[in-house]
Scaffold this motif. Structure first.
Motif, PDB file in Angstrom:
ATOM      1  N   TYR A  39     -32.164 -19.334 -11.761  1.00  0.00           N
ATOM      2  CA  TYR A  39     -31.394 -18.851 -12.909  1.00  0.00           C
ATOM      3  C   TYR A  39     -31.526 -17.345 -13.023  1.00  0.00           C
ATOM      4  O   TYR A  39     -32.396 -16.721 -12.412  1.00  0.00           O
ATOM      5  N   THR A  40     -30.643 -16.774 -13.822  1.00  0.00           N
ATOM      6  CA  THR A  40     -30.702 -15.355 -14.141  1.00  0.00           C
ATOM      7  C   THR A  40     -30.202 -15.162 -15.567  1.00  0.00           C
ATOM      8  O   THR A  40     -29.546 -16.045 -16.124  1.00  0.00           O
ATOM      9  N   GLU A  41     -30.527 -14.037 -16.160  1.00  0.00           N
ATOM     10  CA  GLU A  41     -30.031 -13.704 -17.486  1.00  0.00           C
ATOM     11  C   GLU A  41     -28.901 -12.694 -17.338  1.00  0.00           C
ATOM     12  O   GLU A  41     -29.058 -11.679 -16.667  1.00  0.00           O
ATOM     13  N   ILE A  51     -27.944 -17.318 -20.136  1.00  0.00           N
ATOM     14  CA  ILE A  51     -28.636 -17.794 -18.944  1.00  0.00           C
ATOM     15  C   ILE A  51     -27.616 -18.480 -18.046  1.00  0.00           C
ATOM     16  O   ILE A  51     -26.878 -19.356 -18.488  1.00  0.00           O
ATOM     17  N   TYR A  86     -26.243 -10.056 -19.196  1.00  0.00           N
ATOM     18  CA  TYR A  86     -26.119  -9.240 -20.393  1.00  0.00           C
ATOM     19  C   TYR A  86     -24.687  -8.772 -20.622  1.00  0.00           C
ATOM     20  O   TYR A  86     -24.382  -8.182 -21.655  1.00  0.00           O
ATOM     21  N   PRO A 134     -35.667 -18.833 -22.444  1.00  0.00           N
ATOM     22  CA  PRO A 134     -35.836 -18.355 -21.061  1.00  0.00           C
ATOM     23  C   PRO A 134     -37.253 -18.535 -20.515  1.00  0.00           C
ATOM     24  O   PRO A 134     -37.430 -18.879 -19.353  1.00  0.00           O
ATOM     25  N   PRO A 187     -28.255 -12.265 -24.526  1.00  0.00           N
ATOM     26  CA  PRO A 187     -28.180 -12.624 -23.109  1.00  0.00           C
ATOM     27  C   PRO A 187     -27.801 -14.090 -22.902  1.00  0.00           C
ATOM     28  O   PRO A 187     -28.116 -14.954 -23.724  1.00  0.00           O
TER      29      PRO A 187
END
Length: 155
Positions: free
Chosen positions: A82-84, A103, A86, A125, A101
């Motif tokens: 996963y990544t956040e 996810i 923005y 997160p 943010p």
């Protein structure tokens, strides 16, 4: 050949490009079936690799994949990574800042070999981990659009 004095140099032209393209039969069927809250995948008849969303040609063995090779998936799977985010695209090719943010998870659905990238909600997160079991959360009213899948949440 024309004399240099006869050549007209144009530095800019108004330009309008219109495109018409197709997602292909299998992808079209995948999108339409979302209205029925069904996630379709394509299982390669040659090597057995299962793609979601479906594709018409296997990237592993190049076998042709047809409608008879479509299978239904449960909508459950595991978080691979996963990544956040923005920012997001605004629909016109520009980036816009998000209020908070988002996810984005790489999700491997049960009985599929490929991953899909979808928003993940319902978990902080810091609590995310590879292998987390997740399930699909559908939009209240489905219409046969990619946005029928709202997000994935912990199962």
């Amino acid at each position: 050949m024309k004399k240099k004095s006869e050549i007209v140099e144009v530095r800019a032209l108004p330009f309008v490009a219109a495109f018409s393209w197709s997602t292909g039969f299998l992808m079209e069927k995948f999108i339409k079936e979302l209205a029925n809250r069904r996630i379709l995948a394509a299982k390669c008849p040659g090597c057995g690799y299962t793609y979601v969303p479906p594709r018409s040609r296997c990237g592993k063995c190049y076998a042709k994949i047809e409608e008879k090779n479509l299978i239904n998936l449960s909508g459950k799977g595991r978080l691979v990574s996963y990544t956040e985010a923005y920012v997001q695209l605004d629909g016109n090719g520009n980036l816009q800042d998000l209020e908070k943010p988002m996810i984005i998870g790489a999700i491997k659905l049960d009985n599929a070999d490929s991953t899909i990238f979808m928003p993940v909600e319902g978990i902080k997160p810091r609590a995310l981990a590879e292998g987390l079991k997740v399930k699909v959360q559908w939009r209240e009213e489905t219409k046969g659009e990619l946005s029928d899948i709202r997000f994935f949440e912990p199962a």
